[in-house]
Design an enzyme around this catalytic site. Structure first.
Site, short mmCIF file in Angstrom:
data_model
loop_
_atom_site.label_atom_id
_atom_site.label_comp_id
_atom_site.label_asym_id
_atom_site.label_seq_id
_atom_site.Cartn_x
_atom_site.Cartn_y
_atom_site.Cartn_z
N ASP A 8 35.11 41.39 46.66
CA ASP A 8 36.13 40.37 46.53
C ASP A 8 37.23 41.00 45.68
OD1 ASP A 8 37.33 37.75 46.55
OD2 ASP A 8 36.58 37.48 44.52
N ARG A 9 38.42 40.41 45.69
CA ARG A 9 39.51 41.00 44.91
C ARG A 9 39.66 40.33 43.54
NH1 ARG A 9 45.71 40.35 46.41
NH2 ARG A 9 45.53 38.87 44.70
N ASP A 10 40.21 39.12 43.53
CA ASP A 10 40.53 38.44 42.27
C ASP A 10 39.25 38.13 41.47
OD1 ASP A 10 43.22 38.46 43.01
OD2 ASP A 10 43.06 36.51 44.02
N THR A 54 38.98 39.26 50.88
CA THR A 54 39.51 38.29 49.94
C THR A 54 40.14 37.08 50.62
OG1 THR A 54 41.07 38.04 48.08
CG2 THR A 54 41.66 39.66 49.76
N ASN A 55 39.94 35.92 50.02
CA ASN A 55 40.65 34.71 50.43
C ASN A 55 41.99 34.70 49.71
OD1 ASN A 55 38.47 33.79 51.95
ND2 ASN A 55 37.73 32.41 50.37
N CYS A 101 39.29 27.44 59.16
CA CYS A 101 39.31 28.71 59.90
C CYS A 101 37.96 29.43 59.80
CB CYS A 101 40.42 29.61 59.37
SG CYS A 101 40.14 30.12 57.66
N ASP A 130 32.68 37.02 42.63
CA ASP A 130 32.58 36.23 41.39
C ASP A 130 32.52 34.73 41.67
OD1 ASP A 130 35.24 36.11 42.26
OD2 ASP A 130 35.99 35.83 40.22
#
Length: 184
Positions: A8-10, A54-55, A101, A130
């Site tokens: 994941d990114r953030d 990532t979202n 989606c 996270d």
């Protein structure tokens, strides 16, 4: 078949909701969390691919244009490369939260599509996140789930940060028993 780590990114790679930055809407708002380049570089040695999944609902909500998001990802990859850390591809869901989606985590489409594209054995791969949506997406795709934070009952392992998780992921992938911070 190949093996991969999906990140994941953030909150995994970069700061979000900190004193320095609330949301990452420009490259200048992007700050790596401690030891992230080192962790990714370590994972590069043992895995065929490292991906970011990532979202990014801010695009669908109109807070950021998709072209700006791509510039943020280009900046992230360029900065990581300076430290010898490679992200092979970044995929994202640009849709609004609750839009229904298929690509928004906790759905697994982004992970499964990367698996097919790169011939990845998802059962020998890992999703690191996270939030519970990250872990659920990984589980639905067939990966092991590694949670960064305090507690997640669905995760295979729990660690405070990516460098700790990277050490466990490498050991686990090699079939070595390694002490996890998993909490029940």
């Amino acid at each position: 078949m190949k093996k991969a780590v999906f990140l994941d990114r953030d909150g995994v790679i970069n700061e979000v909701l900190t004193n320095r930055v609330k949301f990452v809407n420009k490259p200048k708002d992007f700050y790596f969390l401690p030891r992230v380049p080192e962790a990714i570089k370590k994972l590069n040695k043992y895995f065929d691919y490292i991906f970011v999944v990532t979202n990014q609902g801010g695009v669908g909500l109109g807070y950021m244009k998709e072209s700006k998001l791509q510039k943020i990802h280009e900046h992230m990859m360029k900065e990581l490369k300076k430290d010898g850390a490679i992200i092979h591809e970044v995929v994202y869901c640009p849709h609004k939260p609750k839009s229904g989606c298929d690509c928004r985590k906790p759905n697994s489409k982004l992970i499964v599509d990367l698996g097919e594209k790169y011939n990845i054995d998802l059962s020998k791969s890992y999703m690191v996140g996270d939030t519970d949506t990250d872990i659920i997406a990984g589980k639905r795709a067939g990966t092991k789930g590694v949670f960064l934070g305090e507690r997640d009952p669905l995760a295979d392992a729990i660690f405070p940060d990516l460098i700790s998780a990277a050490n466990w992921i490498i050991e686990d992938a090699q079939g070595v028993t390694y002490k996890s911070y998993k909490k029940g």
